[in-house]
Every structure is written in C-alpha cells, then in structure tokens.
Design a protein around this motif. Structure first.
Motif, short mmCIF file in Angstrom:
data_model
loop_
_atom_site.label_atom_id
_atom_site.label_comp_id
_atom_site.label_asym_id
_atom_site.label_seq_id
_atom_site.Cartn_x
_atom_site.Cartn_y
_atom_site.Cartn_z
N PRO A 8 -35.33 91.37 -28.50
CA PRO A 8 -36.49 90.60 -28.05
C PRO A 8 -36.34 89.11 -28.36
CG PRO A 8 -37.17 92.55 -29.30
CD PRO A 8 -35.68 92.43 -29.44
N SER A 9 -36.72 88.27 -27.42
CA SER A 9 -36.68 86.82 -27.64
C SER A 9 -37.80 86.46 -28.63
CB SER A 9 -36.94 86.10 -26.32
OG SER A 9 -38.23 86.45 -25.86
N GLU A 10 -37.75 85.22 -29.15
CA GLU A 10 -38.79 84.78 -30.09
C GLU A 10 -40.17 84.87 -29.43
OE1 GLU A 10 -38.44 84.28 -33.31
OE2 GLU A 10 -36.32 84.75 -33.02
N ARG A 11 -40.20 84.54 -28.14
CA ARG A 11 -41.48 84.58 -27.42
C ARG A 11 -42.00 86.03 -27.34
NH1 ARG A 11 -44.87 82.29 -23.83
NH2 ARG A 11 -45.38 83.53 -22.00
N ASN A 12 -41.07 86.94 -27.02
CA ASN A 12 -41.48 88.34 -26.94
C ASN A 12 -41.91 88.87 -28.30
OD1 ASN A 12 -41.04 88.35 -24.25
ND2 ASN A 12 -39.39 89.85 -24.24
N LYS A 13 -41.19 88.47 -29.34
CA LYS A 13 -41.56 88.91 -30.69
C LYS A 13 -42.98 88.45 -31.02
CE LYS A 13 -37.00 88.38 -32.64
NZ LYS A 13 -36.24 87.64 -33.65
N ALA A 14 -43.27 87.20 -30.67
CA ALA A 14 -44.60 86.65 -30.97
C ALA A 14 -45.67 87.44 -30.21
CB ALA A 14 -44.65 85.17 -30.59
N MET A 15 -45.38 87.79 -28.96
CA MET A 15 -46.36 88.54 -28.17
C MET A 15 -46.58 89.94 -28.75
SD MET A 15 -46.04 87.59 -24.16
CE MET A 15 -44.30 87.82 -24.01
N ILE A 16 -45.47 90.55 -29.20
CA ILE A 16 -45.56 91.89 -29.79
C ILE A 16 -46.41 91.85 -31.06
CG2 ILE A 16 -44.22 93.70 -30.98
CD1 ILE A 16 -41.96 93.09 -28.89
N ARG A 17 -46.10 90.87 -31.92
CA ARG A 17 -46.84 90.77 -33.20
C ARG A 17 -48.32 90.51 -32.95
NH1 ARG A 17 -42.22 87.20 -34.90
NH2 ARG A 17 -40.82 88.55 -36.10
N GLU A 18 -48.57 89.60 -32.04
CA GLU A 18 -49.97 89.20 -31.79
C GLU A 18 -50.76 90.36 -31.19
OE1 GLU A 18 -53.49 87.44 -30.18
OE2 GLU A 18 -51.90 88.13 -28.83
N SER A 19 -50.15 91.06 -30.23
CA SER A 19 -50.90 92.14 -29.57
C SER A 19 -51.09 93.33 -30.51
CB SER A 19 -50.23 92.57 -28.25
OG SER A 19 -48.87 92.88 -28.45
N TRP A 20 -50.09 93.57 -31.37
CA TRP A 20 -50.21 94.68 -32.33
C TRP A 20 -51.36 94.39 -33.29
CZ3 TRP A 20 -49.05 99.49 -32.32
CH2 TRP A 20 -48.87 100.24 -33.50
N GLU A 21 -51.44 93.14 -33.74
CA GLU A 21 -52.49 92.75 -34.67
C GLU A 21 -53.87 92.85 -34.00
OE1 GLU A 21 -53.16 88.89 -37.31
OE2 GLU A 21 -51.07 89.54 -37.14
N GLU A 87 -34.96 91.97 -37.82
CA GLU A 87 -33.81 92.70 -38.39
C GLU A 87 -33.85 94.16 -37.94
OE1 GLU A 87 -35.07 91.39 -42.13
OE2 GLU A 87 -36.97 92.42 -41.81
N LEU A 88 -33.91 94.34 -36.62
CA LEU A 88 -34.04 95.70 -36.09
C LEU A 88 -32.86 96.59 -36.47
CD1 LEU A 88 -35.61 94.95 -32.58
CD2 LEU A 88 -36.70 96.16 -34.47
N ASP A 89 -31.68 95.96 -36.66
CA ASP A 89 -30.49 96.74 -37.03
C ASP A 89 -30.71 97.55 -38.29
OD1 ASP A 89 -29.08 95.91 -34.92
OD2 ASP A 89 -27.88 94.42 -35.99
N SER A 90 -31.53 97.00 -39.20
CA SER A 90 -31.72 97.68 -40.49
C SER A 90 -32.44 99.02 -40.30
CB SER A 90 -32.51 96.78 -41.45
OG SER A 90 -33.82 96.62 -40.95
N LEU A 91 -33.01 99.25 -39.11
CA LEU A 91 -33.75 100.50 -38.89
C LEU A 91 -32.89 101.58 -38.22
CD1 LEU A 91 -37.12 99.09 -37.49
CD2 LEU A 91 -36.54 99.68 -39.85
N ASN A 92 -31.65 101.18 -37.83
CA ASN A 92 -30.79 102.11 -37.07
C ASN A 92 -30.67 103.49 -37.69
OD1 ASN A 92 -30.12 100.82 -34.79
ND2 ASN A 92 -28.23 99.89 -35.59
N GLU A 93 -30.32 103.48 -38.97
CA GLU A 93 -30.05 104.77 -39.62
C GLU A 93 -31.33 105.62 -39.71
OE1 GLU A 93 -27.84 105.52 -43.60
OE2 GLU A 93 -26.93 103.84 -42.50
N TYR A 94 -32.42 104.95 -40.06
CA TYR A 94 -33.69 105.66 -40.17
C TYR A 94 -34.07 106.27 -38.81
CZ TYR A 94 -38.63 106.60 -40.32
OH TYR A 94 -39.84 107.22 -40.19
#
Ligand code: HEM
Length: 163
Positions: A8-21, A87-94
């Motif tokens: 996700p781009s920075e813009r997409n990340k911001a939209m995801i965070r904002e809408s989730w909140e 840091e989505l990579d850190s979730l790979n194993e989980y």
C-alpha cells in the motif's frame, strides 16, 4: 509479503488507518455485519464451526459466545494488519500459520475471497457516505496481501481447492 507484491502507498495506508478508526473502537458489531453477510453468501460455512449445532440458525450461531469470539479474532487480525502497515512482512509467518490452521478446519481459500467481499460490504455499511471507491481499493489491496499470506500457509499444509 512476497517480492513483487504491491505494498500500500502512503496515501492508501492513511486511508486505511483513518477509515478503520472511523468505525469506532468496538469492532464487534461491524464484524457481526460482516459474518451475517458471509453466511448469506455461503451458508455452508456455518458447518465448519464445530460449536455450531445443526439446529442453530445463522442468527443463533452468530450470537453464540464462541462465535462472537471468532468474530473478535478476525477483527483483531485485521487490526494487527492495520497497525503493521509499515512492516507487513513481519506478519508473514503468523498469517501463514493462520492459513494452515484454516486448512485444517476445512476452510477453502475461495472462502477467504468471500470474506473479503463481506468485509467490503461491512465497510460500506459502517462508513456510510464516507465510503469511497478509493477507500475500497486501498482495503482490497491490504486484504489481498493478507489472503495471499494465509493462502501460502494453507497450500503448504497440503490444501487444494479442487475437491
Ligand atoms: C471463511 C471464513 C472462516 C471460517 C469458516 C473460519 C473458521 C474458523 C474455525 C472453525 C476456527 C477454529 C475455532 C475457533 O477458534 O473459533 C478458526 C480460528 C481462527 N480464525 Fe477463522 N475462519 C474464517 C475466516 C477467518 C479470517 C478471514 C480470519 C482473519 C483474517 C480468521 C481468524 C481466525 C483466528 C485468529 C483463529 C484462531 C486461530 C488459533 O486459535 O490458532 N478466520 N476459524
């Protein structure tokens, strides 16, 4: 996430965070909307929950404590993805482990796709007029990454979607 997957781009990340909140702190009602929709799309999925007895209706099942717990677990996984957007990579194993676990209980990977559709339905209901196609696309991107990671674990557990 694997090399070549688009993050996700920075813009997409911001939209995801904002809408989730924007959905509020208590995600259970939204998760219930999501799973109600999922069982409309595929009622057979109800049978995969062992604590569901064949006599329960989707509504009875959805309000059982064990089921509520699974909804909370799903919302928690999404919350974890949102808080780890950098840091989505850190979730790979989980996530691979989660995919293996679902292969073991009989979930097919195409059901994960249906969960994605139900998620978008819930988002649309929850955000109302704040829901836009840009927000939708940002979530599709994140959810696809989660499903890909889960599907890798699912396949590594010997899963195959063909019956
Ligand atoms: C196709 C829809 C799904 C079905 C039928 C399904 C079914 C199940 C079942 C039967 C279990 C074991 C019993 C339990 O812990 O309640 C389980 C565990 C779990 N599910 Fe799902 N699930 C689905 C989708 C998802 C999704 C999309 C996520 C998260 C993104 C998720 C997250 C979890 C978690 C965190 C656990 C607990 C894992 C553990 O204890 O090791 N599930 N699921």
């Amino acid at each position: 996430m694997e090399r070549g997957e688009v993050r996700p781009s920075e813009r997409n990340k911001a939209m995801i965070r904002e809408s989730w909140e924007r959905l509020g702190k208590d995600k259970l009602p939204h998760g219930t909307v999501m799973f109600t929709r999922l069982f409309e799309l595929d009622p057979a999925l109800l049978q995969l929950f062992q604590y569901n007895t064949s006599s329960s209706s989707p509504q009875e099942c959805l309000s059982s404590p064990e089921f509520t717990e699974h909804i909370n677990k799903v919302m928690q996984v999404i919350d974890t993805a949102v808080t780890h957007l950098d840091e989505l990579d850190s979730l790979n194993e989980y996530l691979a482990g989660l995919g293996r676990r679902h292969q073991a209980v009989g979930v097919k990977t195409n059901s994960f796709t249906m969960v994605g559709e139900s998620f978008l339905y819930m988002l649309e209901c929850g955000l109302e007029t704040a829901y836009t196609s840009e927000i939708r696309d940002a979530w599709v991107q994140l959810y696809s990454l989660v499903v890909e990671a889960m599907s890798r674990g699912w396949s590594s557990n010997g899963g195959s979607n063909s019956k």
